[in-house]
Design a protein around this motif. Sequence first.
Motif, PDB file in Angstrom:
ATOM      1  N   VAL A 126      15.126  14.218 -10.928  1.00 36.19           N
ATOM      2  CA  VAL A 126      13.762  14.510 -10.488  1.00 36.19           C
ATOM      3  C   VAL A 126      13.797  14.785  -8.984  1.00 36.19           C
ATOM      4  O   VAL A 126      14.716  14.331  -8.285  1.00 36.19           O
ATOM      5  CB  VAL A 126      12.798  13.334 -10.766  1.00 36.19           C
ATOM      6  N   PRO A 127      12.839  15.561  -8.453  1.00 36.17           N
ATOM      7  CA  PRO A 127      12.784  15.758  -7.002  1.00 36.17           C
ATOM      8  C   PRO A 127      12.788  14.426  -6.267  1.00 36.17           C
ATOM      9  O   PRO A 127      12.095  13.481  -6.641  1.00 36.17           O
ATOM     10  CB  PRO A 127      11.469  16.505  -6.813  1.00 36.17           C
ATOM     11  N   GLY A 128      13.601  14.356  -5.231  1.00 32.18           N
ATOM     12  CA  GLY A 128      13.756  13.103  -4.500  1.00 32.18           C
ATOM     13  C   GLY A 128      14.989  12.332  -4.910  1.00 32.18           C
ATOM     14  O   GLY A 128      15.357  11.357  -4.240  1.00 32.18           O
ATOM     15  N   MET A 129      15.638  12.739  -6.008  1.00 31.42           N
ATOM     16  CA  MET A 129      16.872  12.067  -6.432  1.00 31.42           C
ATOM     17  C   MET A 129      17.916  12.151  -5.314  1.00 31.42           C
ATOM     18  O   MET A 129      18.088  13.197  -4.688  1.00 31.42           O
ATOM     19  CB  MET A 129      17.416  12.732  -7.698  1.00 31.42           C
ATOM     20  N   VAL A 130      18.599  11.062  -5.076  1.00 28.23           N
ATOM     21  CA  VAL A 130      19.587  10.972  -3.995  1.00 28.23           C
ATOM     22  C   VAL A 130      20.987  10.832  -4.582  1.00 28.23           C
ATOM     23  O   VAL A 130      21.224  10.019  -5.481  1.00 28.23           O
ATOM     24  CB  VAL A 130      19.283   9.778  -3.071  1.00 28.23           C
ATOM     25  N   THR A 131      21.925  11.646  -4.106  1.00 30.22           N
ATOM     26  CA  THR A 131      23.329  11.564  -4.504  1.00 30.22           C
ATOM     27  C   THR A 131      24.203  11.612  -3.252  1.00 30.22           C
ATOM     28  O   THR A 131      23.734  11.997  -2.181  1.00 30.22           O
ATOM     29  CB  THR A 131      23.708  12.725  -5.455  1.00 30.22           C
ATOM     30  N   GLU A 177       0.834  -1.200   0.000  1.00 27.78           N
ATOM     31  CA  GLU A 177       0.000   0.000   0.000  1.00 27.78           C
ATOM     32  C   GLU A 177       0.874   1.259   0.000  1.00 27.78           C
ATOM     33  O   GLU A 177       0.577   2.237  -0.692  1.00 27.78           O
ATOM     34  CB  GLU A 177      -0.938   0.007   1.209  1.00 27.78           C
ATOM     35  N   LEU A 178       1.961   1.239   0.762  1.00 27.19           N
ATOM     36  CA  LEU A 178       2.889   2.367   0.787  1.00 27.19           C
ATOM     37  C   LEU A 178       3.568   2.543  -0.574  1.00 27.19           C
ATOM     38  O   LEU A 178       3.817   3.666  -1.008  1.00 27.19           O
ATOM     39  CB  LEU A 178       3.939   2.163   1.879  1.00 27.19           C
ATOM     40  N   CYS A 179       3.833   1.430  -1.263  1.00 29.19           N
ATOM     41  CA  CYS A 179       4.395   1.515  -2.613  1.00 29.19           C
ATOM     42  C   CYS A 179       3.376   2.123  -3.572  1.00 29.19           C
ATOM     43  O   CYS A 179       3.726   2.917  -4.456  1.00 29.19           O
ATOM     44  CB  CYS A 179       4.826   0.137  -3.109  1.00 29.19           C
ATOM     45  N   GLY A 180       2.098   1.758  -3.391  1.00 29.71           N
ATOM     46  CA  GLY A 180       1.042   2.325  -4.217  1.00 29.71           C
ATOM     47  C   GLY A 180       0.931   3.825  -4.058  1.00 29.71           C
ATOM     48  O   GLY A 180       0.585   4.545  -5.006  1.00 29.71           O
ATOM     49  N   LEU A 181       1.248   4.306  -2.872  1.00 21.61           N
ATOM     50  CA  LEU A 181       1.239   5.746  -2.596  1.00 21.61           C
ATOM     51  C   LEU A 181       2.561   6.404  -2.962  1.00 21.61           C
ATOM     52  O   LEU A 181       2.722   7.613  -2.797  1.00 21.61           O
ATOM     53  CB  LEU A 181       0.951   5.985  -1.108  1.00 21.61           C
ATOM     54  N   GLU A 182       3.536   5.599  -3.412  1.00 20.55           N
ATOM     55  CA  GLU A 182       4.879   6.049  -3.775  1.00 20.55           C
ATOM     56  C   GLU A 182       5.665   6.590  -2.575  1.00 20.55           C
ATOM     57  O   GLU A 182       6.621   7.344  -2.748  1.00 20.55           O
ATOM     58  CB  GLU A 182       4.851   7.091  -4.901  1.00 20.55           C
ATOM     59  N   LEU A 183       5.239   6.203  -1.373  1.00 20.53           N
ATOM     60  CA  LEU A 183       6.020   6.542  -0.187  1.00 20.53           C
ATOM     61  C   LEU A 183       7.188   5.563  -0.037  1.00 20.53           C
ATOM     62  O   LEU A 183       8.225   5.901   0.532  1.00 20.53           O
ATOM     63  CB  LEU A 183       5.136   6.516   1.057  1.00 20.53           C
ATOM     64  N   LEU A 184       6.997   4.343  -0.531  1.00 16.16           N
ATOM     65  CA  LEU A 184       8.075   3.365  -0.664  1.00 16.16           C
ATOM     66  C   LEU A 184       8.135   2.939  -2.122  1.00 16.16           C
ATOM     67  O   LEU A 184       7.189   3.162  -2.882  1.00 16.16           O
ATOM     68  CB  LEU A 184       7.827   2.131   0.214  1.00 16.16           C
ATOM     69  N   GLU A 185       9.247   2.329  -2.497  1.00 19.55           N
ATOM     70  CA  GLU A 185       9.341   1.752  -3.834  1.00 19.55           C
ATOM     71  C   GLU A 185      10.110   0.442  -3.760  1.00 19.55           C
ATOM     72  O   GLU A 185      10.910   0.212  -2.845  1.00 19.55           O
ATOM     73  CB  GLU A 185      10.018   2.712  -4.819  1.00 19.55           C
ATOM     74  N   ARG A 186       9.830  -0.427  -4.736  1.00 18.69           N
ATOM     75  CA  ARG A 186      10.440  -1.752  -4.747  1.00 18.69           C
ATOM     76  C   ARG A 186      10.565  -2.202  -6.188  1.00 18.69           C
ATOM     77  O   ARG A 186       9.619  -2.048  -6.976  1.00 18.69           O
ATOM     78  CB  ARG A 186       9.555  -2.730  -3.979  1.00 18.69           C
ATOM     79  N   PHE A 187      11.715  -2.767  -6.565  1.00 15.95           N
ATOM     80  CA  PHE A 187      11.928  -3.199  -7.933  1.00 15.95           C
ATOM     81  C   PHE A 187      12.173  -4.702  -7.963  1.00 15.95           C
ATOM     82  O   PHE A 187      12.983  -5.242  -7.198  1.00 15.95           O
ATOM     83  CB  PHE A 187      13.125  -2.468  -8.547  1.00 15.95           C
ATOM     84  N   ASP A 188      11.445  -5.382  -8.862  1.00 17.83           N
ATOM     85  CA  ASP A 188      11.638  -6.820  -9.085  1.00 17.83           C
ATOM     86  C   ASP A 188      11.596  -7.626  -7.789  1.00 17.83           C
ATOM     87  O   ASP A 188      12.434  -8.492  -7.547  1.00 17.83           O
ATOM     88  CB  ASP A 188      12.972  -7.077  -9.806  1.00 17.83           C
ATOM     89  N   ARG A 189      10.624  -7.307  -6.937  1.00 22.75           N
ATOM     90  CA  ARG A 189      10.411  -8.034  -5.673  1.00 22.75           C
ATOM     91  C   ARG A 189      11.647  -7.981  -4.769  1.00 22.75           C
ATOM     92  O   ARG A 189      11.882  -8.866  -3.933  1.00 22.75           O
ATOM     93  CB  ARG A 189      10.002  -9.495  -5.937  1.00 22.75           C
ATOM     94  N   GLY A 190      12.442  -6.929  -4.931  1.00 28.13           N
ATOM     95  CA  GLY A 190      13.616  -6.750  -4.094  1.00 28.13           C
ATOM     96  C   GLY A 190      13.278  -6.034  -2.798  1.00 28.13           C
ATOM     97  O   GLY A 190      12.108  -5.982  -2.387  1.00 28.13           O
ATOM     98  N   PRO A 191      14.270  -5.460  -2.137  1.00 26.98           N
ATOM     99  CA  PRO A 191      14.025  -4.757  -0.869  1.00 26.98           C
ATOM    100  C   PRO A 191      13.300  -3.432  -1.092  1.00 26.98           C
ATOM    101  O   PRO A 191      13.235  -2.919  -2.208  1.00 26.98           O
ATOM    102  CB  PRO A 191      15.442  -4.523  -0.328  1.00 26.98           C
ATOM    103  N   PHE A 192      12.768  -2.891  -0.004  1.00 34.36           N
ATOM    104  CA  PHE A 192      12.016  -1.643  -0.062  1.00 34.36           C
ATOM    105  C   PHE A 192      12.943  -0.453   0.177  1.00 34.36           C
ATOM    106  O   PHE A 192      13.828  -0.492   1.028  1.00 34.36           O
ATOM    107  CB  PHE A 192      10.900  -1.641   0.982  1.00 34.36           C
ATOM    108  N   ARG A 193      12.713   0.620  -0.597  1.00 33.43           N
ATOM    109  CA  ARG A 193      13.453   1.863  -0.444  1.00 33.43           C
ATOM    110  C   ARG A 193      12.465   3.024  -0.332  1.00 33.43           C
ATOM    111  O   ARG A 193      11.289   2.881  -0.675  1.00 33.43           O
ATOM    112  CB  ARG A 193      14.380   2.095  -1.648  1.00 33.43           C
ATOM    113  N   THR A 194      12.946   4.140   0.144  1.00 37.03           N
ATOM    114  CA  THR A 194      12.115   5.324   0.242  1.00 37.03           C
ATOM    115  C   THR A 194      11.676   5.758  -1.153  1.00 37.03           C
ATOM    116  O   THR A 194      12.491   5.832  -2.068  1.00 37.03           O
ATOM    117  CB  THR A 194      12.875   6.475   0.911  1.00 37.03           C
ATOM    118  N   GLY A 195      10.373   6.048  -1.315  1.00 35.13           N
ATOM    119  CA  GLY A 195       9.832   6.403  -2.608  1.00 35.13           C
ATOM    120  C   GLY A 195       9.822   7.897  -2.870  1.00 35.13           C
ATOM    121  O   GLY A 195       9.992   8.707  -1.957  1.00 35.13           O
ATOM    122  N   PRO A 196       9.587   8.292  -4.128  1.00 32.48           N
ATOM    123  CA  PRO A 196       9.643   9.718  -4.504  1.00 32.48           C
ATOM    124  C   PRO A 196       8.589  10.576  -3.820  1.00 32.48           C
ATOM    125  O   PRO A 196       8.819  11.758  -3.561  1.00 32.48           O
ATOM    126  CB  PRO A 196       9.441   9.683  -6.023  1.00 32.48           C
TER     127      PRO A 196
END
Length: 253
Positions: free
Chosen positions: A131-136, A53-72
Motif C-alpha cells: 500500500v502507499p506508504g509501505m517502507v522497505t 490525536e495524530l494516530c487518529g489522523l493516521e499521521l502516526l500509528e501505534r500497535f498494542d500500546r507500543g512505540p509510535f511510528r510514522t503513519g500511512p
Amino acid sequence: MESTAEASSMAQGLRILRHVVEREKRGQAPLGVSQLAAELGMEQSRVSRLAQELCGLELLERFDRGPFRTGPRFFSLASALNTGWVREAKPLLEELVAGLGVRARLSIRDGYRVILLRASSNEAVPGSFVVPGMVTPVWCTGAGRALLWDFDRSALADLLADVNYIGIGGPGAAHTTDGIWDLLVRDRTAGFIAAEEEFEHGVVELAVPVRDAGGSIMGALSVLGSRGEFGADFASAAAVLSSAAARLSAPGT
C-alpha cells in the motif's frame, strides 16, 4: 485565547510528528509516550493526548500500546504535494502491467528507507501489505538501489554506516556495504538494476531511476515478477521500463 491554544497544540503536535519522522530517517528506535516527553521537554499527559490525536489522523500509528511510528496518512500527504509526475505515473504503471504482465511500482527514498508512492492495480489483492506508504530497505530492493544510482562509494558508506543487515532481505541480498557497492557497479554497466531474490524469495525486481529536468533522481520505477515471467534475458523488460521512466521524467511528451 482559544485560537492561541489551538495554535499551540498544533505546533506541539507537529513537533511530536517531526521528532518521530526524524528518528525513523536516522534509523533510530521508535519511542513511547514517556520517552517522547523526555526528549521534547513536554508534559507526558500532553504528549499522550496529542500523539493519540495524530494516530487518529493516521499521521502516526501505534500497535498494542507500543512505540509510535510514522503513519500511512503522512506518506500519502507527502506524495500529494508532488502532484505532477506522481499523477502521471498512475496510467504508466498500468501500461507496464499490460505490456510485461508483472507488477509495477513508483517509489522514493527517505534516508535508507524506500517509500512506496504508487503501485499498479494488480497489487491490490485482499490481505496485501503493498500500500502507499509501505517502507522497505534501500539496500536490498531494486527500487532502493535505483535510488542510490548516483552515489559514490563514500556517500554509500555514510548512508549505510548504522545499518544492521542481519536478518533482512532474501537469499540474493548483499549484507555488507562492499557487497551493495559491487551490485551497483554491476548494474550501472547493464543500465538497469536487477535485484533477484534480494528482498522476497522467488521475486525479481527490475528498476531504473526517474530524474527531474535537472538530472537529479526524484524516484524509482520498478517492475516485479518471477524469473519465468521475465524470461532469461532481463534486458528487453528493462528497455520498456527505461522508456517509461524517461516519459515520467518529462510528463506530457
